[in-house]
Design an enzyme around this catalytic site. Structure first.
Site, mmCIF file in Angstrom:
data_model
loop_
_atom_site.group_PDB
_atom_site.id
_atom_site.type_symbol
_atom_site.label_atom_id
_atom_site.label_comp_id
_atom_site.label_asym_id
_atom_site.label_seq_id
_atom_site.Cartn_x
_atom_site.Cartn_y
_atom_site.Cartn_z
ATOM 1 N N GLN A 106 4.444 -3.651 -10.913
ATOM 2 C CA GLN A 106 3.031 -3.974 -11.035
ATOM 3 C C GLN A 106 2.720 -4.795 -12.231
ATOM 4 O O GLN A 106 3.107 -3.942 -13.447
ATOM 5 C CB GLN A 106 2.196 -2.706 -10.918
ATOM 6 N N GLN A 112 3.191 -8.715 -8.037
ATOM 7 C CA GLN A 112 2.548 -7.563 -7.626
ATOM 8 C C GLN A 112 1.100 -7.237 -8.399
ATOM 9 O O GLN A 112 1.175 -7.245 -9.743
ATOM 10 C CB GLN A 112 3.405 -6.116 -7.516
ATOM 11 N N ASP A 113 0.007 -6.990 -7.511
ATOM 12 C CA ASP A 113 -1.165 -6.503 -8.185
ATOM 13 C C ASP A 113 -1.758 -7.698 -9.173
ATOM 14 O O ASP A 113 -2.172 -7.356 -10.291
ATOM 15 C CB ASP A 113 -0.919 -5.211 -8.870
ATOM 16 N N ASP A 124 0.218 -6.605 -2.529
ATOM 17 C CA ASP A 124 -0.821 -6.031 -2.701
ATOM 18 C C ASP A 124 -1.642 -6.746 -4.074
ATOM 19 O O ASP A 124 -2.495 -6.139 -4.915
ATOM 20 C CB ASP A 124 -0.951 -4.574 -3.175
ATOM 21 N N TRP A 182 -5.122 0.848 0.531
ATOM 22 C CA TRP A 182 -4.844 1.590 -0.596
ATOM 23 C C TRP A 182 -5.159 3.035 -0.650
ATOM 24 O O TRP A 182 -4.547 3.994 -1.021
ATOM 25 C CB TRP A 182 -4.946 0.769 -1.850
ATOM 26 N N ARG A 203 -3.720 -3.752 3.797
ATOM 27 C CA ARG A 203 -3.019 -2.347 4.371
ATOM 28 C C ARG A 203 -4.055 -1.652 3.073
ATOM 29 O O ARG A 203 -4.335 -2.074 2.206
ATOM 30 C CB ARG A 203 -1.638 -1.825 3.768
#
Length: 332
Positions: free
Chosen positions: A129, A151-152, A175, A233, A231
């Protein structure tokens, strides 16, 4: 008695003579502006200003971790050009005591914020992240900006915050658009760099809208063959893709429940008139939805961003701003 009088006079001084305060700032790495660093300019801004503040940022790579606090409201950042005005840093979760939520390159908390022609980058690489933008401001608007990470990449924080990303480019791996805010992505290009998940909404229970992607285009990196639209969280996540162009790499099911079938009972995942080889709806997850024409009409900016306090500054028109050209202010 003195203690009672001093705050009164301080308040009067703060609210009188608004023209004595500076409302335009410039940042340039070459020293031609007011500051060389963006955070120095932010620190010099008057909190809760009596007029909007504009920060012009000249081309350059600003290796800074910046924060615009909640009391710095009504601020606009205008970059000279999106590809050459870059705010970049390399923090990531697990580096020292850093977490996902402190790994950001830029944190924007001041309401009624606007950014134009700027790249926000987390350059940590594929280390987990690593947030490029953390935005929990309400009425936050990003025009013609880029968000680079893995990521993120973008954390749309703020449980009741409303945010609009228009004509932006966003890339990441897993994500990379995530959080609880009501956020619209309009006419954006979104690049997936791995077999993973584009969005991970955590919509606050009771919020009518979560993520809405309008007229966007998804592209995939070479070798990517399995992409999910989203998806949850958290339970109650809401994500809707409308009139978006989807590549063949989109997984037939489209959506994933984060390994928890209970999420299927609360999440609202829907699509409407998407196009491209990845838009085939026949094998979509049974718990997702294809909107009707009547339902899709509700997904317009006026309805999505409707507020309950119409007298608040900018409540009705904050998302109507158009892209402004970069005009370097003349020196006094």
């Amino acid at each position: 008695m003195i203690l009672a009088i001093v705050p009164f006079y301080n308040l009067k001084a703060q609210t009188a003579n608004p023209h004595q305060y500076k409302y335009t700032f410039t940042v340039a790495k070459d020293g031609s502006g007011d500051f060389k660093y963006i955070q120095d300019a932010i620190d010099a801004m008057r909190v809760y200003p009596l007029a909007p503040i504009t920060l012009y940022i000249k081309n350059g790579v600003y290796n800074e971790k910046i924060e615009l606090p909640a009391n710095n409201t009504d601020v606009t950042f205008i970059g000279e050009s999106v590809d050459k005005t870059i705010i970049s840093f390399g923090d990531y979760s697990g580096r020292g005591k850093l977490t996902t939520f402190t790994s950001y390159t830029a944190k924007i908390s001041g309401n009624r914020f606007t950014a134009m022609n700027i790249t926000f980058e987390n350059n940590a690489g594929r280390v987990g992240q690593a947030v490029a933008l953390y935005v929990d401001a309400d009425k936050a608007l990003f025009l013609n900006c880029k968000f680079l990470g893995n990521q993120d990449t973008i954390f749309t924080a703020g449980e009741t915050a409303r945010q609009l990303f228009r004509n932006c480019y966003i890339e990441g791996t897993t994500d990379f658009i995530f959080g609880p805010a009501t956020a619209v992505f309009q006419h954006c290009t979104i690049k997936e760099k791995s077999n993973s998940y584009l969005t991970a909404a955590s919509t606050t229970p009771g919020n009518r809208f979560g993520y809405i992607l309008l007229d966007c285009k998804v592209i995939a990196d070479n070798g990517v063959s399995k992409i999910y639209l989203g998806r949850p969280w958290r339970a109650h996540a809401k994500t809707v893709w409308i009139r978006c162009e989807l590549p063949a790499a989109i997984a037939p099911a489209g959506w994933e429940n984060w390994g928890n079938p209970e999420n299927e009972k609360t999440a609202f995942y829907a699509e409407y008139k998407n196009t491209g080889p990845g838009a085939v709806a026949t094998k979509r997850a049974a718990w997702s939805k294809q909107l009707s024409d009547k339902e899709a009409k509700e997904y317009n900016l006026e309805t999505i961003f409707a507020g309950c306090n119409p007298a608040l500054p900018g409540e009705k028109d904050w998302y109507l701003q158009q892209l402004k050209p970069f005009t370097w202010p003349a020196k006094n």
